[in-house]
Design a protein around this motif. Structure first.
Motif, mmCIF file in Angstrom:
data_model
loop_
_atom_site.group_PDB
_atom_site.id
_atom_site.type_symbol
_atom_site.label_atom_id
_atom_site.label_comp_id
_atom_site.label_asym_id
_atom_site.label_seq_id
_atom_site.Cartn_x
_atom_site.Cartn_y
_atom_site.Cartn_z
ATOM 1 N N ASN A 111 27.253 39.461 -69.313
ATOM 2 C CA ASN A 111 25.983 40.174 -69.375
ATOM 3 C C ASN A 111 26.315 41.657 -69.347
ATOM 4 O O ASN A 111 26.779 42.178 -68.331
ATOM 5 N N GLY A 137 24.517 44.468 -69.542
ATOM 6 C CA GLY A 137 23.726 45.378 -68.735
ATOM 7 C C GLY A 137 23.655 46.778 -69.317
ATOM 8 O O GLY A 137 23.643 47.769 -68.588
ATOM 9 N N ASP A 196 20.432 48.721 -68.335
ATOM 10 C CA ASP A 196 20.088 48.574 -66.929
ATOM 11 C C ASP A 196 21.158 49.253 -66.088
ATOM 12 O O ASP A 196 22.301 49.354 -66.489
ATOM 13 N N ARG A 241 22.521 48.145 -63.505
ATOM 14 C CA ARG A 241 23.351 47.204 -62.757
ATOM 15 C C ARG A 241 24.772 47.124 -63.296
ATOM 16 O O ARG A 241 25.689 46.702 -62.596
ATOM 17 N N ALA A 247 20.218 34.285 -66.154
ATOM 18 C CA ALA A 247 19.879 35.673 -65.854
ATOM 19 C C ALA A 247 20.833 36.243 -64.810
ATOM 20 O O ALA A 247 21.337 35.516 -63.941
ATOM 21 N N LEU A 254 21.011 39.239 -61.881
ATOM 22 C CA LEU A 254 20.110 40.023 -61.032
ATOM 23 C C LEU A 254 20.890 41.156 -60.383
ATOM 24 O O LEU A 254 21.705 40.922 -59.485
ATOM 25 N N ASN A 258 18.088 41.217 -68.485
ATOM 26 C CA ASN A 258 18.693 40.287 -67.527
ATOM 27 C C ASN A 258 19.123 38.992 -68.189
ATOM 28 O O ASN A 258 20.077 38.339 -67.734
#
Length: 304
Positions: free
Chosen positions: A75, A77, A80, A82, A229, A231, A261
């Motif tokens: 992922n 990201g 985002d 994260r 997903a 988080l 996500n």
């Protein structure tokens, strides 16, 4: 000073024979566990030595994903704060099979947790194999909306399957309380997943087409229809450091489109270096470019 032991078995006062026998039995059990490799420190060492062992990812010659390929599920990201993470096994010494069950070959026992690790180096912990659930032979391309399973590598990883099920009061993710992910030994319908095209407006047009490697996709659970997903606001403390919690839950924006996500990429190895994933090579390239630019700026300032 009441807690100080005044006498020992050598003094032979009281139940000295019983004390001697107990100490001998304790030493025998310790040596027996040491020979079997069952001491905690031995298990911890075996865990890190085996689970972080490098793995060679598959190389896609045609740019598509195939059954039997060894991949990393990432992922990125990008949109985002994260940061990027990769689907990884979370295990400790208690998850290693006893010596009597493994015939001196250690392996992991399910069920196990999974998390989003920040390490992009391909190893036993984050390498998974695309496995057929409908009898499709290895080497055939994986297509959108076609069911498949994600399996850990053979050997120490134990060939466990990524599974999920509807959340309940007693069975759910630790931090977010959403639908839980786990690695299990028994293969059933809970281990079935399918790849969905990430753009909702072009989803029907791409149904049945081969899945490209290193491209954004969605991974949906066949039973619950929830997407995998990552988080960023839920952190797990693991033996390998802080990691993101992973769950099966579809996050939709105001346009009914899946959020970042749920955006994942199947990463394979670079043809020139099978010990590194393409994302890792891209990160190394970016780091090298930034380092080179900083050196050039320093040289310009010195010359001026």
């Amino acid at each position: 000073m009441a807690h100080v032991r005044t006498y020992n078995p050598r003094v032979r006062v009281g139940n000295w024979k019983e004390d001697v026998t107990l100490e001998e039995e304790t030493l025998k059990n310790f040596l027996l566990q040491k020979d079997r490799g069952e001491l905690t420190i031995q298990k911890e060492g075996a865990l890190r030595q085996n689970i972080l062992k490098p793995v060679s990812l598959s190389v896609s010659q045609d740019g598509f994903l195939h059954f039997g390929d060894t991949i990393m599920l990432v992922n990125s990201g990008e949109h985002d704060q994260r940061g990027s993470c990769v689907l990884s096994i979370i295990a400790d010494s208690s998850n290693i099979a006893p010596h009597s069950q493994t015939n001196s070959v250690p392996r992991l026992l399910g069920p196990l947790q999974v998390g989003g690790s920040h390490s992009m180096t391909p190893c036993v912990r984050n390498a998974f194999i695309i496995t057929s659930v409908d009898g499709t032979s290895d080497g055939e391309v994986l297509r959108y909306d076609q069911s498949f399973a994600l399996r850990t590598t053979a050997g120490f990883a134990g060939e466990l399957f990524l599974a999920s099920d509807h959340r309940t009061f007693l069975k759910c993710a630790k931090k977010s309380r959403l639908q839980e992910l786990s690695l299990v030994e028994e293969f059933d319908f809970l281990c079935w997943w399918k790849v969905i095209y990430f753009d909702p407006q072009e989803r029907l047009e791409n149904e049945g087409y081969p899945v490209q490697v290193n491209s954004i996709i969605l991974i949906s659970h066949c039973k619950t229809n929830q997407c995998l997903a990552a988080l960023g606001n839920h952190i797990l403390w693991t033996p390998f450091g802080k990691e993101y919690e992973l769950t099966a839950h579809t996050f939709l924006d105001s346009h009914k489109a899946e959020q970042d996500n749920n955006h994942w990429l199947f990463f394979t190895a670079h043809p020139a270096n099978q010990n590194q994933s393409l994302m890792q090579l891209q990160q190394d390239t970016v780091t090298t470019d930034e380092h080179g630019e900083n050196q050039e700026d320093t040289q310009v300032k010195e010359c001026s």
